[in-house]
Design a protein around this motif. Structure first.
Motif, PDB file in Angstrom:
ATOM      1  N   TYR A  52      66.992  68.205  -0.310  1.00 53.69           N
ATOM      2  CA  TYR A  52      67.164  67.076  -1.049  1.00 53.69           C
ATOM      3  C   TYR A  52      66.089  66.640  -2.076  1.00 53.69           C
ATOM      4  O   TYR A  52      65.046  67.195  -2.042  1.00 53.69           O
ATOM      5  CB  TYR A  52      67.140  65.819   0.181  1.00 53.69           C
ATOM      6  N   ALA A  53      66.526  65.694  -3.053  1.00 58.17           N
ATOM      7  CA  ALA A  53      65.575  65.236  -4.155  1.00 58.17           C
ATOM      8  C   ALA A  53      65.873  63.657  -4.150  1.00 58.17           C
ATOM      9  O   ALA A  53      66.982  63.230  -3.714  1.00 58.17           O
ATOM     10  CB  ALA A  53      65.836  65.852  -5.227  1.00 58.17           C
ATOM     11  N   TRP A  54      64.830  63.078  -4.747  1.00 57.31           N
ATOM     12  CA  TRP A  54      64.824  61.697  -4.952  1.00 57.31           C
ATOM     13  C   TRP A  54      65.790  61.569  -6.425  1.00 57.31           C
ATOM     14  O   TRP A  54      65.498  62.214  -7.564  1.00 57.31           O
ATOM     15  CB  TRP A  54      63.446  60.867  -5.040  1.00 57.31           C
ATOM     16  N   VAL A  55      66.363  60.337  -6.474  1.00 63.44           N
ATOM     17  CA  VAL A  55      67.275  60.035  -7.371  1.00 63.44           C
ATOM     18  C   VAL A  55      66.698  58.584  -7.725  1.00 63.44           C
ATOM     19  O   VAL A  55      66.854  57.814  -6.808  1.00 63.44           O
ATOM     20  CB  VAL A  55      68.626  60.213  -7.339  1.00 63.44           C
ATOM     21  N   VAL A  56      66.862  58.105  -8.838  1.00 67.18           N
ATOM     22  CA  VAL A  56      66.760  56.627  -9.238  1.00 67.18           C
ATOM     23  C   VAL A  56      68.206  56.080  -9.954  1.00 67.18           C
ATOM     24  O   VAL A  56      68.612  56.630 -10.801  1.00 67.18           O
ATOM     25  CB  VAL A  56      65.652  56.237 -10.202  1.00 67.18           C
ATOM     26  N   ASP A  57      68.636  55.066  -9.250  1.00 66.59           N
ATOM     27  CA  ASP A  57      69.860  54.562  -9.479  1.00 66.59           C
ATOM     28  C   ASP A  57      69.976  53.470 -10.437  1.00 66.59           C
ATOM     29  O   ASP A  57      69.500  52.518 -10.115  1.00 66.59           O
ATOM     30  CB  ASP A  57      70.776  54.327  -8.296  1.00 66.59           C
ATOM     31  N   PHE A  58      70.346  53.814 -11.514  1.00 67.72           N
ATOM     32  CA  PHE A  58      70.050  52.896 -12.675  1.00 67.72           C
ATOM     33  C   PHE A  58      71.326  51.703 -12.856  1.00 67.72           C
ATOM     34  O   PHE A  58      71.254  50.746 -13.558  1.00 67.72           O
ATOM     35  CB  PHE A  58      70.028  53.531 -14.074  1.00 67.72           C
ATOM     36  N   SER A  59      72.201  51.991 -11.941  1.00 66.76           N
ATOM     37  CA  SER A  59      73.105  50.647 -11.738  1.00 66.76           C
ATOM     38  C   SER A  59      72.482  49.491 -11.084  1.00 66.76           C
ATOM     39  O   SER A  59      72.894  48.335 -11.477  1.00 66.76           O
ATOM     40  CB  SER A  59      74.369  51.145 -11.018  1.00 66.76           C
ATOM     41  N   TYR A  60      71.479  49.667 -10.058  1.00 63.70           N
ATOM     42  CA  TYR A  60      70.949  48.609  -9.749  1.00 63.70           C
ATOM     43  C   TYR A  60      69.627  48.534  -9.141  1.00 63.70           C
ATOM     44  O   TYR A  60      68.899  47.774  -8.879  1.00 63.70           O
ATOM     45  CB  TYR A  60      71.687  48.564  -8.100  1.00 63.70           C
ATOM     46  N   GLY A  61      68.920  49.717  -9.705  1.00 61.90           N
ATOM     47  CA  GLY A  61      67.454  49.970  -9.655  1.00 61.90           C
ATOM     48  C   GLY A  61      66.807  50.627  -8.526  1.00 61.90           C
ATOM     49  O   GLY A  61      65.879  50.616  -8.218  1.00 61.90           O
ATOM     50  N   GLY A  62      67.716  51.063  -7.447  1.00 60.00           N
ATOM     51  CA  GLY A  62      67.208  51.534  -6.225  1.00 60.00           C
ATOM     52  C   GLY A  62      66.966  52.984  -6.254  1.00 60.00           C
ATOM     53  O   GLY A  62      67.404  53.765  -7.203  1.00 60.00           O
ATOM     54  N   VAL A  63      66.255  53.617  -5.339  1.00 53.17           N
ATOM     55  CA  VAL A  63      65.757  54.840  -5.159  1.00 53.17           C
ATOM     56  C   VAL A  63      66.458  55.589  -3.835  1.00 53.17           C
ATOM     57  O   VAL A  63      66.324  54.743  -3.043  1.00 53.17           O
ATOM     58  CB  VAL A  63      64.289  55.011  -4.942  1.00 53.17           C
ATOM     59  N   ASN A  64      67.147  56.797  -4.228  1.00 57.77           N
ATOM     60  CA  ASN A  64      67.942  57.443  -2.895  1.00 57.77           C
ATOM     61  C   ASN A  64      67.457  58.618  -2.879  1.00 57.77           C
ATOM     62  O   ASN A  64      67.020  59.578  -3.911  1.00 57.77           O
ATOM     63  CB  ASN A  64      69.084  57.068  -3.141  1.00 57.77           C
ATOM     64  N   SER A  65      67.623  59.336  -1.669  1.00 61.84           N
ATOM     65  CA  SER A  65      67.457  60.652  -1.668  1.00 61.84           C
ATOM     66  C   SER A  65      69.046  61.425  -1.539  1.00 61.84           C
ATOM     67  O   SER A  65      69.864  60.757  -0.712  1.00 61.84           O
ATOM     68  CB  SER A  65      66.787  61.355  -0.339  1.00 61.84           C
ATOM     69  N   VAL A  66      69.174  62.341  -2.203  1.00 63.30           N
ATOM     70  CA  VAL A  66      70.363  63.018  -2.565  1.00 63.30           C
ATOM     71  C   VAL A  66      70.241  64.555  -2.102  1.00 63.30           C
ATOM     72  O   VAL A  66      69.314  65.196  -2.824  1.00 63.30           O
ATOM     73  CB  VAL A  66      71.178  62.623  -3.715  1.00 63.30           C
ATOM     74  N   SER A  67      71.323  65.059  -1.583  1.00 64.21           N
ATOM     75  CA  SER A  67      71.366  66.733  -1.547  1.00 64.21           C
ATOM     76  C   SER A  67      71.339  67.310  -2.913  1.00 64.21           C
ATOM     77  O   SER A  67      72.141  66.856  -3.724  1.00 64.21           O
ATOM     78  CB  SER A  67      72.188  67.209  -0.577  1.00 64.21           C
ATOM     79  N   VAL A  68      70.538  68.427  -2.965  1.00 61.40           N
ATOM     80  CA  VAL A  68      70.631  69.062  -4.285  1.00 61.40           C
ATOM     81  C   VAL A  68      71.870  69.789  -4.561  1.00 61.40           C
ATOM     82  O   VAL A  68      72.255  69.923  -5.706  1.00 61.40           O
ATOM     83  CB  VAL A  68      69.226  69.888  -4.720  1.00 61.40           C
ATOM     84  N   SER A  69      72.598  70.173  -3.579  1.00 57.57           N
ATOM     85  CA  SER A  69      73.776  70.732  -3.505  1.00 57.57           C
ATOM     86  C   SER A  69      74.830  69.776  -3.743  1.00 57.57           C
ATOM     87  O   SER A  69      75.967  70.045  -4.075  1.00 57.57           O
ATOM     88  CB  SER A  69      74.054  71.587  -2.329  1.00 57.57           C
ATOM     89  N   PHE A  70      74.637  68.509  -3.711  1.00 56.20           N
ATOM     90  CA  PHE A  70      75.708  67.378  -3.836  1.00 56.20           C
ATOM     91  C   PHE A  70      75.649  67.019  -5.280  1.00 56.20           C
ATOM     92  O   PHE A  70      74.671  66.192  -5.902  1.00 56.20           O
ATOM     93  CB  PHE A  70      75.486  66.315  -2.978  1.00 56.20           C
ATOM     94  N   ARG A  71      76.577  67.390  -6.137  1.00 57.69           N
ATOM     95  CA  ARG A  71      76.549  66.909  -7.684  1.00 57.69           C
ATOM     96  C   ARG A  71      77.485  65.813  -7.659  1.00 57.69           C
ATOM     97  O   ARG A  71      78.810  66.430  -7.394  1.00 57.69           O
ATOM     98  CB  ARG A  71      76.627  68.227  -8.449  1.00 57.69           C
ATOM     99  N   VAL A  72      77.325  64.709  -8.373  1.00 63.88           N
ATOM    100  CA  VAL A  72      78.239  64.057  -8.553  1.00 63.88           C
ATOM    101  C   VAL A  72      78.553  63.685 -10.120  1.00 63.88           C
ATOM    102  O   VAL A  72      77.611  63.758 -10.901  1.00 63.88           O
ATOM    103  CB  VAL A  72      77.764  62.315  -8.228  1.00 63.88           C
TER     104      VAL A  72
END
Length: 81
Positions: A52-72
């Protein structure tokens, strides 16, 4: 030669794009008019779970962890020097 790289999660949240007083997108739209309201990948791994890696969601400003194999579709990167 100039090298570009993926910022870590702390850098990504502090480079002037993220503005938690706004939403959808949580960015300064005057300074960064073309930044989409989506998740941006960081180079920071999620320590508790290696794939997993950290992503910053610029729709609301939150930080989440996401599987690196999960690509949206729409997930983006913001490179820094």
């Amino acid at each position: 030669m100039e090298w570009w790289r993926l910022p870590n999660v702390k850098e990504l949240g502090s480079i002037g794009i993220l503005d938690r007083t706004r939403s959808n997108p949580a960015i300064d739209t005057v300074a960064f008019p073309a930044t989409p309201p989506t998740s941006f990948w960081s180079s920071s791994p999620y320590a508790s779970n290696a794939p997993y890696a950290w992503v910053v969601d610029f729709s609301y400003g939150g930080v989440n962890s996401v599987s690196v194999s999960f690509r949206v579709s729409g997930d983006a990167v913001h490179l820094v020097r």
